[in-house]
Each structure stands twice: as structure tokens, then as C-alpha cells.
Design an enzyme around this catalytic site. Sequence first.
Site, PDB file in Angstrom:
ATOM      1  N   TRP A 333      -0.259 -72.561   9.246  1.00  0.00           N
ATOM      2  CA  TRP A 333       0.859 -73.182   9.968  1.00  0.00           C
ATOM      3  C   TRP A 333       0.690 -74.699  10.009  1.00  0.00           C
ATOM      4  CZ3 TRP A 333       0.921 -76.276  14.324  1.00  0.00           C
ATOM      5  CH2 TRP A 333       2.157 -76.496  14.934  1.00  0.00           C
ATOM      6  N   HIS A 334      -0.550 -75.153  10.096  1.00  0.00           N
ATOM      7  CA  HIS A 334      -0.804 -76.581  10.196  1.00  0.00           C
ATOM      8  C   HIS A 334      -0.522 -77.322   8.896  1.00  0.00           C
ATOM      9  CE1 HIS A 334      -2.840 -75.565  13.969  1.00  0.00           C
ATOM     10  NE2 HIS A 334      -2.769 -76.836  14.263  1.00  0.00           N
ATOM     11  N   GLY A 335      -0.592 -76.645   7.769  1.00  0.00           N
ATOM     12  CA  GLY A 335      -0.318 -77.350   6.531  1.00  0.00           C
ATOM     13  C   GLY A 335      -0.558 -76.490   5.312  1.00  0.00           C
TER      14      GLY A 335
END
Length: 489
Positions: A333-335
Site C-alpha cells: 500500500w505504501h508504494g
Amino acid sequence: MLFNSIEFAAFLPIAFLLYWLVCGKSGKTQNLCLVALSAVFYGWWDWRFLFLIAFTALCTWASGIAIARGNARSSAAGITPPPFSPKFFCGANIVVNLAVLGVFKYYNFFATEFADAFLGGNAAGLLLPIVLPVGISFYTFSALSYTIDLYRGNVAPARGPLEVFAYLSFFPQLFAGPIGRASELLPQYERRRVFDYAEGVLGLRQMLWGFFKKMVIADNCAKVVDAVWADYSAYNGSTLAAVAVLYSIQIYADFSGYSDMAIGCARLFGIRLRPNFLFPYFSRDVAEFWRRWHISLNAWFRDYLYIPLGGSREGKAKTIRNTLIIFAICGFWHGANWTFIAWGLFHGLLFVPRLLAGTKKRAEKVVAENAFFPSLREIVQVGTTFLLVTIGWVFFRAPTIHDAFAFFEHMLFSGTLARTPLVEISSGRFPLVFIPFLFLVEWFARRRSFALERVPVRNVVLRWAAYLVLVCVILQYDGGSEQFVYFQF
């Protein structure tokens, strides 16, 4: 428009006066004002992506109407009407929102991986010139929260599209959260807000502390961290270790600073957002760290993914599986990078010994609950937790997995001074004394929701003098209008 910009300094007072003096007669006009202000705030960055937020809001509102009507018919008839049941519309909105997120955030990542696996690394014909919309991960998760909670019957449907637009686009939290929950925010948008002076004062204090964390601590740490990471192999081990610690401080000050600004700004407009950080570096184990770090995201994954997967109800093996799945997805989700997945799995693995041992959740008490100084045991626990979290942040910061392991290798085995030491890298402009000051203030406030929630200076003159000193420090040691780290997510 960044919080730490001249444009926002001009925007906020105008928005405040317009909201309360011109549009304060009803909740509907207040919501309309918030939507318009949010459009200006977001459009200042790139007006084209306003259409994307509008699309997300319209899909969420329309599916919400269909879900609510389907739930009502089901309750009346005792059956679920096929073929377009509430489940269908809930699933459709989830698919649409995740598809939009997937295209903008992950398409080029998967195209590159596909090319590496099957086309000899030639991805030129597959890649798209995609710009990642700021805040898309945050408002997408807020939209999914509304849809799922409505389907589950945990929230009433919004009265109209205006409330949904205000809920998803509220400018203080639009770029980087906290991730909104419909059950908490929609009731606030469906009534007229009345200005509360005490809340306004708290909001300004929280914003002030957020500016200090971001502009003085995070932005100045970033200059040192970025300089070393640009050529980390040229530095000695002690410098790399110090930079790893500095990055831990940078990302905390940056993201929690944003959250303080967002929550404080929302207070000025009569909206209460949930806390997103509760002094996570005072945690005694990794589980406690995750109860205090990015709280809104942690709660989102718990409620909408971990528990539906079975949570911890189906034995240790499945609990470990569910935990690793959640942390892998949290990392992704962060990247769109393997480094974020590695970071997530690293934290998931830190939970495994605890899960195997069957250790129960610690009571929700702060460190040194009834004392000023922590015990020796607590010092060791907090220090160990911080060390483990710092190791994880190296994966988070590294451009590639290879760079992360190379960084560790140079840190552990490079014993010679190949370049200037850390103090010289900082050019002397950033007094490191501000870092212990940050943690000292937050240690005093660890039982509260943010550092300046209660200022222990009763004399008005002295209290305002302290505020003025803090403002002067921010202006003097401003590290530049650096973009917030979490804007890329």
C-alpha cells in the site's frame, strides 16, 4: 498546496473566515464551502485530478444508495433481491476504486516486472506516462470504508452527495490522512457546526507543534539523510548508523507532523479527526508500536482485512498467515516497490515469535505510567523496539532491496572514515539539540493525544512568549518547503 507553504499561510485565514462568517448558517452551506475550499486546496497541486476525486465520490455515493435500498428491501421481504443485491453494489464499488488505484499506482510496477520476467527487461512499450495522484491511497480507503460499513449495517447512508463529497475531499486530511471513517465523520457533516473557541485553541497548538516537527526536525534531517543515501558507500559505518537513526526521526516527525497539522486544522473547522500517532517511539514492543503508529491505517487493515480473513480465531498457523498477509499488503500500500513489501514482511516476522508464544496483548498503558522515569526493563524494551523499527526503515528508505542490504553491509563492515562525518554534513545549520527537545516535550505529554494538548504554563504572557519562541525557531531553522514523505503514497 502544502501546509508548509506561503500559499497555505494565506489560504487558511481566508478559508476560516469564509467558512464561519459567510457559510456558517447551515450544515449544508458549510459542507458546500468545505468542498469548494478542498477543490482549491487540491487543485492548486493539479486541477485535473479533481475529476478523479469527483468520480470516486460519485461512485461511492451511488453505490451507497443502491446498498441502502437493497438492505431496506431485504429487511422488509426477508430475502436478498437478485441479481443486484447490496453485496453486488458493495463489491462493484470496491472493484472500481481498487481498479483506479491499481492503474495509477501499480500498473507500471507490474508492467516492469512482467517485462523483466518475459521480455528480457524491455518494458518501453508497456509503460504509461502516469502521474500518481497525491492522496489517492487515503481517499480510496475512506471510500471503501463507507461502502463496506454501509453494507455491514454499521453506518447510516449519507443524506446526499454533498456529505459524501465533503467526507472524501476534506482538505486537511486529503493528502495524507488520517484515513477517515464514515461512522465517525458523516454524523459531523450532517449537522451544523458551531465554532468552539477552546477547540480552536487546541487546533492552533496542535498545528504549531506539527509545523515544528515537520519544518525544523524532519526537513533538516532529510537534508542529511538524502545527502548520505545519494552515495552511502562513501561513508563510514558510524555515519550510516547515525543516518539510519536520523531517518527514523525524520519519517516520524514528517508524518506525525502532517497528522498534527491535519487534525489541528480540522479542529478549526469544527471537525474532529481520530488521532493518528500516539508517541510510537515510546513503545515497548512492536505490537505496541503498531497500536501507536499510523493508527487509522492499522485500524483499517484490522477491521476490513485481518478480521475477515479470520484474525486470530483459527489457530496459530492461520493467525501467522493472516499477520504476514496484512503486513505484506500494508507494505505494498505504501508504494509499488519490493522494498516496501520487504519492510512490511519484516514487521510481520517480528510478530511471529509473539504469536508462537501466545503472548497476550499488553494493557493499553503508556510507558512509565505512574512515574516520570521508566524502569530499566522499560528502557531496554523501548530501545530494542526502536532499534528493530530503525532496521525496518532502512528497507523503507532504500531505492532497491540490493541498496538496503548494501547499506547494512557498509554500516557493519566499513570501519574507515571515507568522507566527512555527520556533524559536518549538516553544515552546522541544524542544531541537533532540537531532536532531544522534541522527545523530551513528547515524553512529558505521553499520556495525552498530542504534545501541546496541555501547556503547563499558566501565566498568559509566559505562555504566549513560549509560542513566539517556537514560531521563531520554526522560521529560523526551516529546512525548506520539503514535500511530505507520505505524499508519494
